[in-house]
Design a protein around this motif. Sequence first.
Motif, PDB file in Angstrom:
ATOM      1  N   PHE A 292      29.230 -26.320  32.966  1.00 22.15           N
ATOM      2  CA  PHE A 292      30.401 -26.298  32.380  1.00 22.15           C
ATOM      3  C   PHE A 292      31.404 -26.496  33.701  1.00 22.15           C
ATOM      4  O   PHE A 292      32.712 -26.020  33.454  1.00 22.15           O
ATOM      5  CB  PHE A 292      30.681 -25.099  31.963  1.00 22.15           C
ATOM      6  CG  PHE A 292      30.424 -25.109  30.339  1.00 22.15           C
ATOM      7  CD1 PHE A 292      31.156 -25.500  29.365  1.00 22.15           C
ATOM      8  CD2 PHE A 292      29.087 -24.986  29.937  1.00 22.15           C
ATOM      9  CE1 PHE A 292      31.125 -25.457  28.070  1.00 22.15           C
ATOM     10  CE2 PHE A 292      28.709 -25.110  28.583  1.00 22.15           C
ATOM     11  CZ  PHE A 292      29.663 -25.264  27.731  1.00 22.15           C
ATOM     12  N   GLN A 293      31.032 -26.695  34.883  1.00 24.49           N
ATOM     13  CA  GLN A 293      32.094 -26.941  36.067  1.00 24.49           C
ATOM     14  C   GLN A 293      32.893 -28.036  35.764  1.00 24.49           C
ATOM     15  O   GLN A 293      32.397 -29.064  35.188  1.00 24.49           O
ATOM     16  CB  GLN A 293      31.220 -27.271  37.351  1.00 24.49           C
ATOM     17  CG  GLN A 293      30.430 -25.830  37.725  1.00 24.49           C
ATOM     18  CD  GLN A 293      31.252 -24.809  38.234  1.00 24.49           C
ATOM     19  OE1 GLN A 293      32.442 -24.954  38.645  1.00 24.49           O
ATOM     20  NE2 GLN A 293      31.153 -23.719  37.510  1.00 24.49           N
ATOM     21  N   PRO A 294      34.202 -28.342  35.849  1.00 25.59           N
ATOM     22  CA  PRO A 294      34.890 -29.383  35.786  1.00 25.59           C
ATOM     23  C   PRO A 294      34.345 -30.812  36.213  1.00 25.59           C
ATOM     24  O   PRO A 294      34.341 -31.810  35.440  1.00 25.59           O
ATOM     25  CB  PRO A 294      36.504 -29.064  36.478  1.00 25.59           C
ATOM     26  CG  PRO A 294      36.258 -27.622  36.624  1.00 25.59           C
ATOM     27  CD  PRO A 294      34.988 -27.151  36.776  1.00 25.59           C
ATOM     28  N   GLU A 295      33.639 -30.915  37.233  1.00 26.75           N
ATOM     29  CA  GLU A 295      33.348 -32.247  37.776  1.00 26.75           C
ATOM     30  C   GLU A 295      32.091 -32.604  37.070  1.00 26.75           C
ATOM     31  O   GLU A 295      32.097 -33.788  36.496  1.00 26.75           O
ATOM     32  CB  GLU A 295      33.118 -32.178  39.217  1.00 26.75           C
ATOM     33  CG  GLU A 295      31.845 -31.236  39.692  1.00 26.75           C
ATOM     34  CD  GLU A 295      32.616 -29.838  40.016  1.00 26.75           C
ATOM     35  OE1 GLU A 295      31.742 -28.926  40.558  1.00 26.75           O
ATOM     36  OE2 GLU A 295      33.942 -29.637  39.704  1.00 26.75           O
ATOM     37  N   THR A 300      29.891 -36.026  32.558  1.00 27.71           N
ATOM     38  CA  THR A 300      29.289 -35.981  31.124  1.00 27.71           C
ATOM     39  C   THR A 300      30.184 -37.044  30.393  1.00 27.71           C
ATOM     40  O   THR A 300      29.664 -37.768  29.567  1.00 27.71           O
ATOM     41  CB  THR A 300      28.761 -34.818  30.873  1.00 27.71           C
ATOM     42  OG1 THR A 300      28.087 -34.008  31.597  1.00 27.71           O
ATOM     43  CG2 THR A 300      28.049 -34.872  29.466  1.00 27.71           C
ATOM     44  N   ALA A 301      31.416 -36.389  30.274  1.00 28.47           N
ATOM     45  CA  ALA A 301      32.502 -37.264  29.299  1.00 28.47           C
ATOM     46  C   ALA A 301      32.470 -38.688  29.709  1.00 28.47           C
ATOM     47  O   ALA A 301      32.559 -39.600  28.560  1.00 28.47           O
ATOM     48  CB  ALA A 301      33.741 -36.367  29.243  1.00 28.47           C
ATOM     49  N   THR A 303      30.194 -40.726  31.080  1.00 34.37           N
ATOM     50  CA  THR A 303      28.955 -41.280  30.679  1.00 34.37           C
ATOM     51  C   THR A 303      28.865 -41.464  29.205  1.00 34.37           C
ATOM     52  O   THR A 303      28.452 -42.710  28.710  1.00 34.37           O
ATOM     53  CB  THR A 303      27.928 -40.479  31.155  1.00 34.37           C
ATOM     54  OG1 THR A 303      27.712 -40.243  32.633  1.00 34.37           O
ATOM     55  CG2 THR A 303      26.336 -41.091  30.854  1.00 34.37           C
ATOM     56  N   VAL A 304      29.182 -40.365  28.335  1.00 34.82           N
ATOM     57  CA  VAL A 304      28.945 -40.552  26.819  1.00 34.82           C
ATOM     58  C   VAL A 304      29.986 -41.602  26.493  1.00 34.82           C
ATOM     59  O   VAL A 304      29.667 -42.148  25.520  1.00 34.82           O
ATOM     60  CB  VAL A 304      29.436 -38.963  26.340  1.00 34.82           C
ATOM     61  CG1 VAL A 304      29.516 -39.117  25.003  1.00 34.82           C
ATOM     62  CG2 VAL A 304      28.262 -38.256  26.908  1.00 34.82           C
ATOM     63  N   SER A 305      31.177 -41.484  26.935  1.00 36.04           N
ATOM     64  CA  SER A 305      32.243 -42.419  26.404  1.00 36.04           C
ATOM     65  C   SER A 305      31.736 -43.768  26.682  1.00 36.04           C
ATOM     66  O   SER A 305      31.946 -44.661  25.773  1.00 36.04           O
ATOM     67  CB  SER A 305      33.546 -42.206  27.172  1.00 36.04           C
ATOM     68  OG  SER A 305      33.848 -40.968  26.678  1.00 36.04           O
ATOM     69  N   LYS A 306      31.154 -44.152  27.958  1.00 35.55           N
ATOM     70  CA  LYS A 306      30.941 -45.744  28.275  1.00 35.55           C
ATOM     71  C   LYS A 306      29.817 -45.930  27.278  1.00 35.55           C
ATOM     72  O   LYS A 306      29.559 -46.950  26.802  1.00 35.55           O
ATOM     73  CB  LYS A 306      30.124 -45.417  29.567  1.00 35.55           C
ATOM     74  CG  LYS A 306      30.094 -46.921  30.115  1.00 35.55           C
ATOM     75  CD  LYS A 306      29.499 -46.678  31.476  1.00 35.55           C
ATOM     76  CE  LYS A 306      29.141 -48.322  32.082  1.00 35.55           C
ATOM     77  NZ  LYS A 306      28.193 -48.852  31.315  1.00 35.55           N
ATOM     78  N   ASN A 307      28.622 -45.159  27.229  1.00 34.38           N
ATOM     79  CA  ASN A 307      27.720 -45.483  26.167  1.00 34.38           C
ATOM     80  C   ASN A 307      28.100 -45.582  24.732  1.00 34.38           C
ATOM     81  O   ASN A 307      27.796 -46.550  23.923  1.00 34.38           O
ATOM     82  CB  ASN A 307      26.555 -44.346  26.089  1.00 34.38           C
ATOM     83  CG  ASN A 307      26.133 -44.109  27.495  1.00 34.38           C
ATOM     84  OD1 ASN A 307      25.873 -45.230  28.313  1.00 34.38           O
ATOM     85  ND2 ASN A 307      25.537 -43.071  27.781  1.00 34.38           N
ATOM     86  N   ILE A 308      29.037 -45.050  24.301  1.00 31.92           N
ATOM     87  CA  ILE A 308      29.718 -45.082  22.940  1.00 31.92           C
ATOM     88  C   ILE A 308      30.162 -46.366  22.826  1.00 31.92           C
ATOM     89  O   ILE A 308      30.254 -47.301  21.916  1.00 31.92           O
ATOM     90  CB  ILE A 308      30.430 -43.899  22.521  1.00 31.92           C
ATOM     91  CG1 ILE A 308      29.556 -42.710  22.317  1.00 31.92           C
ATOM     92  CG2 ILE A 308      31.212 -44.223  21.112  1.00 31.92           C
ATOM     93  CD1 ILE A 308      30.492 -41.450  22.039  1.00 31.92           C
ATOM     94  N   TRP A 343      44.907 -36.895  21.130  1.00 30.97           N
ATOM     95  CA  TRP A 343      45.623 -35.512  20.924  1.00 30.97           C
ATOM     96  C   TRP A 343      44.303 -34.508  20.913  1.00 30.97           C
ATOM     97  O   TRP A 343      44.570 -33.270  21.612  1.00 30.97           O
ATOM     98  CB  TRP A 343      45.982 -35.544  19.442  1.00 30.97           C
ATOM     99  CG  TRP A 343      46.461 -34.101  18.929  1.00 30.97           C
ATOM    100  CD1 TRP A 343      47.780 -33.382  19.030  1.00 30.97           C
ATOM    101  CD2 TRP A 343      45.808 -33.245  18.359  1.00 30.97           C
ATOM    102  NE1 TRP A 343      47.895 -32.279  18.533  1.00 30.97           N
ATOM    103  CE2 TRP A 343      46.643 -32.017  17.928  1.00 30.97           C
ATOM    104  CE3 TRP A 343      44.478 -33.232  17.587  1.00 30.97           C
ATOM    105  CZ2 TRP A 343      46.214 -30.890  17.100  1.00 30.97           C
ATOM    106  CZ3 TRP A 343      43.923 -31.869  17.044  1.00 30.97           C
ATOM    107  CH2 TRP A 343      44.978 -31.017  16.770  1.00 30.97           C
ATOM    108  N   LEU A 344      43.195 -34.824  20.560  1.00 32.97           N
ATOM    109  CA  LEU A 344      41.927 -33.647  20.485  1.00 32.97           C
ATOM    110  C   LEU A 344      41.594 -33.596  21.873  1.00 32.97           C
ATOM    111  O   LEU A 344      41.299 -32.315  22.316  1.00 32.97           O
ATOM    112  CB  LEU A 344      40.727 -34.382  19.880  1.00 32.97           C
ATOM    113  CG  LEU A 344      39.647 -33.575  19.771  1.00 32.97           C
ATOM    114  CD1 LEU A 344      39.847 -32.163  19.060  1.00 32.97           C
ATOM    115  CD2 LEU A 344      38.550 -34.198  19.034  1.00 32.97           C
ATOM    116  N   ARG A 345      41.883 -34.487  22.841  1.00 31.15           N
ATOM    117  CA  ARG A 345      41.300 -34.172  24.321  1.00 31.15           C
ATOM    118  C   ARG A 345      42.277 -33.518  24.872  1.00 31.15           C
ATOM    119  O   ARG A 345      42.073 -32.492  25.579  1.00 31.15           O
ATOM    120  CB  ARG A 345      41.500 -35.720  25.115  1.00 31.15           C
ATOM    121  CG  ARG A 345      41.023 -35.782  26.399  1.00 31.15           C
ATOM    122  CD  ARG A 345      41.259 -37.026  27.254  1.00 31.15           C
ATOM    123  NE  ARG A 345      42.730 -37.607  26.915  1.00 31.15           N
ATOM    124  CZ  ARG A 345      43.082 -38.568  27.426  1.00 31.15           C
ATOM    125  NH1 ARG A 345      42.346 -39.510  27.996  1.00 31.15           N
ATOM    126  NH2 ARG A 345      44.196 -39.084  27.437  1.00 31.15           N
TER     127      ARG A 345
END
Length: 459
Positions: A292-295, A300-301, A303-308, A343-345
């Motif tokens: 849960f550290q910001p970096e 993670t976000a 990586t997930v966004s790129k894969n999606i 907005w959700l972000r």
Amino acid sequence: MAKNNLRDKLDGNELDLSMMSLTEVPVKEIAALPRATKIDLSNNQLTSLPSNFATALTNVTRVDLSSNKLKDLPSNIHLLQNLQYLDLYNNQLTDLPVTFCQLRKLKWLDLKGNNLNPALRKVAGDCLNKKECEVAARNVIAHLKQRQIQMENERLQRLKREEEMEAARLRAEEEKQAKKRAERKAAKEKKKAEQVPPSKVKSEANGRAPVPLKVVAPKASNKKEKKKSKQATRSSCLGWLNLLLMVCLTGTLSWGVYLYTDGDFSQKGLNAAFTKLLENSHKLVHLTSEAFQPENLKMTAQTVSKNIADSSLATWAALEEYTGDLSVYTTPVINTTTQGLNWLRGKSVLCYDWICNNIDWTYIVETIRSALNFLHGQWLVVCDELSKNKAFMSGIETIRAHATSVLEFLTILWSSLCKQLGIVVEYIQEEGPGILATVKEQAAGALHAAKQSLEGLVK
């Protein structure tokens, strides 16, 4: 550095690691000495503090880091919630992280001998005596808290501007799409007006009006009976689903207890299982705090966004081979979804900041640990009473005697399932391309036949 060597440096609750030419802080070794709450790391060669310095040493109250080569402090320094005394004299610091303002118990701070920025140097003062160092701690925390509020306001304004720009772009795109739709509709109506329906021409040639088709109304159905039937079916399905979930949960808990105790349900086995559970819980808390550290969250976000995004593009390209260009219909949906995700972000970032700034995770972990210790004590009492029950112990021995047979049966069943699954996968790999090619040929033939039929009707 060995733990025994550090124990030699421990005097009461004071751990003296000064003048040892350290280039890294031995965090794990220090954390293994929970009695050490005052740590002296002065006159070493430290250039930075590791990220687990604050997470592993939450019990320290005094840290001396003077006469090192520190260039910055970790952003999670605020996790040292019990820190009261911090000496950073004669380092290479230029600024402090804004999270430093969350050190609520800090009473003494020395920042002399650092190349601080003018604003922070003015606030920190000279710290020539105890009183001035206490004032420096209060002033620095207040200054950084004000800066944090200012940065948060700037970030919110930046998010607001980005949302406004995105909304303006979406409005312009929507207007452009609406204009295209209006043009297509006008062209379609014009083309329709130029064509005369064949039925009308035939009717006019015969000198009579076309006979309208008779519409037969569907028979009325008993809505109440259908509704009751649907409700009964839904209730039955929910009942079976709840039963299945209960069986799965009970089986999982039983299997977990059996694994942790290695089949030994005596008091000694349960104590060993509880110790193992506490160790795994500490590891889980540490891994969760690191994740849960910001970096780490940002990585993670991304990586997930790129894969999606990659998966969506590949799926879309494969779909357009059969349907053609669908961007006219999907662009408004994508734009609306993008606006919602933005907005959700923004709201998620606000929630995360609030959680980090207002929730004392150390207190929560200690509360959970106390609750687990209490439950462990009660569990030992229950186990002690059950161990005196001859009927219960006889049942346990019976289960233990048949456990090996059950495990062997499950192992054989799992091996059989894996084998059948492998056969299915091999069949799909061998026959799949041929089946897909046949389906493509049949679909192409059907489309070609439909196209010829339509052309014949139009002619």
